[in-house]
Design a protein around this motif. Sequence first.
Motif, PDB file in Angstrom:
ATOM      1  N   LEU A  45       0.833  -1.201   0.000  1.00  0.00           N
ATOM      2  CA  LEU A  45       0.000   0.000   0.000  1.00  0.00           C
ATOM      3  C   LEU A  45       0.865   1.248   0.000  1.00  0.00           C
ATOM      4  CD1 LEU A  45      -2.687  -1.025   2.654  1.00  0.00           C
ATOM      5  CD2 LEU A  45      -2.910  -1.104   0.165  1.00  0.00           C
ATOM      6  N   THR A  46       0.326   2.311  -0.554  1.00  0.00           N
ATOM      7  CA  THR A  46       1.040   3.588  -0.526  1.00  0.00           C
ATOM      8  C   THR A  46       0.907   4.206   0.869  1.00  0.00           C
ATOM      9  OG1 THR A  46      -0.894   4.866  -1.209  1.00  0.00           O
ATOM     10  CG2 THR A  46       0.510   3.971  -2.968  1.00  0.00           C
ATOM     11  N   ASP A  47       1.748   5.210   1.112  1.00  0.00           N
ATOM     12  CA  ASP A  47       1.671   5.909   2.395  1.00  0.00           C
ATOM     13  C   ASP A  47       0.305   6.560   2.584  1.00  0.00           C
ATOM     14  OD1 ASP A  47       4.229   5.200   3.155  1.00  0.00           O
ATOM     15  OD2 ASP A  47       5.140   7.015   2.314  1.00  0.00           O
ATOM     16  N   ARG A  48      -0.263   7.040   1.516  1.00  0.00           N
ATOM     17  CA  ARG A  48      -1.583   7.670   1.581  1.00  0.00           C
ATOM     18  C   ARG A  48      -2.646   6.651   1.985  1.00  0.00           C
ATOM     19  NH1 ARG A  48      -4.542  12.234  -0.591  1.00  0.00           N
ATOM     20  NH2 ARG A  48      -6.598  11.878   0.297  1.00  0.00           N
ATOM     21  N   GLU A  49      -2.596   5.461   1.370  1.00  0.00           N
ATOM     22  CA  GLU A  49      -3.575   4.421   1.701  1.00  0.00           C
ATOM     23  C   GLU A  49      -3.414   3.950   3.143  1.00  0.00           C
ATOM     24  OE1 GLU A  49      -4.119   2.389  -2.701  1.00  0.00           O
ATOM     25  OE2 GLU A  49      -2.390   1.838  -1.478  1.00  0.00           O
ATOM     26  N   LEU A  50      -2.174   3.816   3.575  1.00  0.00           N
ATOM     27  CA  LEU A  50      -1.936   3.435   4.972  1.00  0.00           C
ATOM     28  C   LEU A  50      -2.448   4.512   5.922  1.00  0.00           C
ATOM     29  CD1 LEU A  50       1.639   1.879   4.777  1.00  0.00           C
ATOM     30  CD2 LEU A  50      -0.505   0.682   5.263  1.00  0.00           C
ATOM     31  N   ASP A  52      -4.895   6.547   5.371  1.00  0.00           N
ATOM     32  CA  ASP A  52      -6.357   6.464   5.390  1.00  0.00           C
ATOM     33  C   ASP A  52      -6.843   5.367   6.326  1.00  0.00           C
ATOM     34  OD1 ASP A  52      -6.556   8.533   3.602  1.00  0.00           O
ATOM     35  OD2 ASP A  52      -6.898   7.251   1.848  1.00  0.00           O
ATOM     36  N   LEU A  53      -6.052   4.304   6.446  1.00  0.00           N
ATOM     37  CA  LEU A  53      -6.399   3.201   7.345  1.00  0.00           C
ATOM     38  C   LEU A  53      -5.952   3.450   8.781  1.00  0.00           C
ATOM     39  CD1 LEU A  53      -5.436   0.197   5.050  1.00  0.00           C
ATOM     40  CD2 LEU A  53      -7.735   0.973   5.631  1.00  0.00           C
ATOM     41  N   GLY A  54      -5.180   4.502   8.983  1.00  0.00           N
ATOM     42  CA  GLY A  54      -4.685   4.815  10.318  1.00  0.00           C
ATOM     43  C   GLY A  54      -3.501   3.958  10.723  1.00  0.00           C
ATOM     44  N   ILE A  55      -2.714   3.552   9.738  1.00  0.00           N
ATOM     45  CA  ILE A  55      -1.563   2.677   9.981  1.00  0.00           C
ATOM     46  C   ILE A  55      -0.301   3.398   9.532  1.00  0.00           C
ATOM     47  CG2 ILE A  55      -0.483   0.473   9.376  1.00  0.00           C
ATOM     48  CD1 ILE A  55      -3.303  -0.578   8.725  1.00  0.00           C
ATOM     49  N   SER A  56       0.739   3.328  10.359  1.00  0.00           N
ATOM     50  CA  SER A  56       2.031   3.856   9.930  1.00  0.00           C
ATOM     51  C   SER A  56       2.888   2.680   9.468  1.00  0.00           C
ATOM     52  CB  SER A  56       2.737   4.589  11.072  1.00  0.00           C
ATOM     53  OG  SER A  56       3.191   3.669  12.033  1.00  0.00           O
TER      54      SER A  56
END
Length: 71
Positions: A45-50, A52-56
Amino acid sequence: MAYVTTTPVARKGFADRLAFVKDVVLAAINQRRVYTRTVAELNSLTDRELSDLGISRLGITEIAREAAYGK
């Protein structure tokens, strides 16, 4: 009055022990597959998608560990 208590002795043969070990190993392999699949999917996943999921990115391994092995 007398009471007799018998306790059955659990005797497991070699085949039973071997089947148990096989089950344990297969469970461990399946857990590891879940872990590696989760890490791979989250890393793809891209940083943006992560975000959005609240994941670093730093939390991916912890999330994968919880998914595979529980808390």
